[in-house]
Scaffold this motif. Sequence first.
Motif, short mmCIF file in Angstrom:
data_model
loop_
_atom_site.label_atom_id
_atom_site.label_comp_id
_atom_site.label_asym_id
_atom_site.label_seq_id
_atom_site.Cartn_x
_atom_site.Cartn_y
_atom_site.Cartn_z
N ARG A 120 0.85 -1.20 0.00
CA ARG A 120 0.00 0.00 0.00
C ARG A 120 0.88 1.25 0.00
NH1 ARG A 120 -4.01 -2.56 -0.72
NH2 ARG A 120 -5.59 -3.24 0.71
N MET A 121 0.57 2.15 -0.91
CA MET A 121 1.29 3.43 -0.94
C MET A 121 0.51 4.45 -0.14
SD MET A 121 2.61 3.73 -4.87
CE MET A 121 1.01 3.51 -5.60
N GLU A 122 1.22 5.27 0.60
CA GLU A 122 0.60 6.37 1.33
C GLU A 122 0.31 7.49 0.34
OE1 GLU A 122 -0.63 8.33 4.83
OE2 GLU A 122 0.32 6.37 4.79
N THR A 123 -0.92 8.02 0.37
CA THR A 123 -1.25 9.15 -0.50
C THR A 123 -1.58 10.35 0.37
OG1 THR A 123 -3.53 8.42 -0.62
CG2 THR A 123 -2.10 7.72 -2.40
N THR A 124 -0.98 11.48 0.03
CA THR A 124 -1.20 12.70 0.80
C THR A 124 -1.87 13.78 -0.01
OG1 THR A 124 1.03 13.44 0.24
CG2 THR A 124 0.76 12.25 2.35
N HIS A 125 -2.14 13.47 -1.28
CA HIS A 125 -2.76 14.45 -2.18
C HIS A 125 -3.73 13.70 -3.10
CE1 HIS A 125 -3.08 17.37 -5.46
NE2 HIS A 125 -2.77 18.28 -4.53
N PRO A 126 -4.88 14.32 -3.42
CA PRO A 126 -5.87 13.64 -4.27
C PRO A 126 -5.35 13.24 -5.65
CG PRO A 126 -6.81 15.64 -3.33
CD PRO A 126 -5.37 15.63 -2.95
N ASP A 127 -4.30 13.91 -6.15
CA ASP A 127 -3.76 13.59 -7.47
C ASP A 127 -2.73 12.45 -7.44
OD1 ASP A 127 -5.34 15.50 -8.66
OD2 ASP A 127 -3.80 17.07 -8.54
N HIS A 128 -2.37 11.99 -6.27
CA HIS A 128 -1.40 10.89 -6.17
C HIS A 128 -2.00 9.60 -6.70
CE1 HIS A 128 1.08 12.85 -2.68
NE2 HIS A 128 1.31 13.40 -3.84
N VAL A 129 -1.14 8.75 -7.21
CA VAL A 129 -1.57 7.43 -7.67
C VAL A 129 -1.95 6.62 -6.44
CG1 VAL A 129 -0.86 5.29 -8.80
CG2 VAL A 129 -0.09 7.51 -9.70
N ARG A 130 -3.10 6.02 -6.47
CA ARG A 130 -3.57 5.25 -5.32
C ARG A 130 -3.28 3.77 -5.49
NH1 ARG A 130 -6.52 8.40 -2.13
NH2 ARG A 130 -7.57 10.19 -2.99
N SER A 131 -3.03 3.11 -4.38
CA SER A 131 -2.91 1.65 -4.40
C SER A 131 -4.29 1.07 -4.70
CB SER A 131 -2.46 1.13 -3.03
OG SER A 131 -1.20 1.64 -2.70
N GLU A 132 -4.28 -0.08 -5.34
CA GLU A 132 -5.56 -0.73 -5.61
C GLU A 132 -6.19 -1.18 -4.31
OE1 GLU A 132 -7.23 -4.57 -7.98
OE2 GLU A 132 -5.61 -3.43 -8.90
N GLN A 133 -7.45 -0.84 -4.12
CA GLN A 133 -8.17 -1.21 -2.91
C GLN A 133 -8.91 -2.53 -3.15
OE1 GLN A 133 -7.99 0.57 -0.01
NE2 GLN A 133 -6.45 1.73 -1.15
N PRO A 134 -9.09 -3.32 -2.11
CA PRO A 134 -9.87 -4.55 -2.30
C PRO A 134 -11.29 -4.21 -2.73
CG PRO A 134 -9.33 -4.22 0.03
CD PRO A 134 -8.63 -3.15 -0.75
N ARG A 135 -11.84 -5.00 -3.64
CA ARG A 135 -13.21 -4.78 -4.11
C ARG A 135 -14.19 -5.37 -3.13
NH1 ARG A 135 -13.91 -7.00 -9.96
NH2 ARG A 135 -16.01 -6.23 -9.57
N ASN A 136 -15.27 -4.66 -2.90
CA ASN A 136 -16.34 -5.17 -2.05
C ASN A 136 -17.25 -6.04 -2.90
OD1 ASN A 136 -18.61 -5.59 -0.46
ND2 ASN A 136 -18.59 -3.54 0.38
N TRP A 137 -17.43 -7.29 -2.52
CA TRP A 137 -18.24 -8.21 -3.33
C TRP A 137 -19.68 -7.73 -3.45
CZ3 TRP A 137 -22.44 -10.59 -1.16
CH2 TRP A 137 -22.48 -10.71 0.23
N ARG A 138 -20.14 -6.93 -2.50
CA ARG A 138 -21.52 -6.43 -2.56
C ARG A 138 -21.73 -5.42 -3.70
NH1 ARG A 138 -20.78 -7.44 2.91
NH2 ARG A 138 -22.49 -8.60 3.87
N ASN A 139 -20.63 -4.88 -4.23
CA ASN A 139 -20.73 -3.92 -5.33
C ASN A 139 -20.66 -4.58 -6.70
OD1 ASN A 139 -20.86 -1.85 -3.45
ND2 ASN A 139 -18.65 -1.52 -3.49
#
Length: 142
Positions: free
Chosen positions: A65-84
């Motif tokens: 996981r990468m730490e993001t401090t700004h909305p324009d930063h590249v985000r780490s992929e988050q786990p998908r919620n199966w309910r979605n």
Amino acid sequence: MGTNSFSNSVDLLHRAMDVASLRYQVTANNLAMSEVPNYKKQYVNFESELKRAFESRDNSHNAFRMETTHPDHVRSEQPRNWRNVEPRRVTDYLTTAKANGNNVDAEEEAMNIVQIQMQYRLLAQLASFEFNQVNTAMRELR
């Protein structure tokens, strides 16, 4: 995901029953359109996307996981919620078509309808079993 296994099981069974209903509608439509020139059969894709969501959740504890401090930063992929995960209608343009351009095999679609009906009954029985277990546990607590 702080929900209990009963809630997860019932939610998943409910979703599976909804998908089976959609699959029945799509398959019945394929059967009805089996002689319409240039009609392309459809099917419902759900289980493979659901599997990906569960795998992303299961693999997330080892993920970098990468730490993001700004909305324009590249985000780490988050786990998908199966309910979605939503079922998707997919049109089959790839299979061999009949002479009139239609690719529906009426016999295959009729067999699919029987299979979907049996699957739906099984899902309903599993949901009933889940609730019966809760009822039994509640009676024993009295």
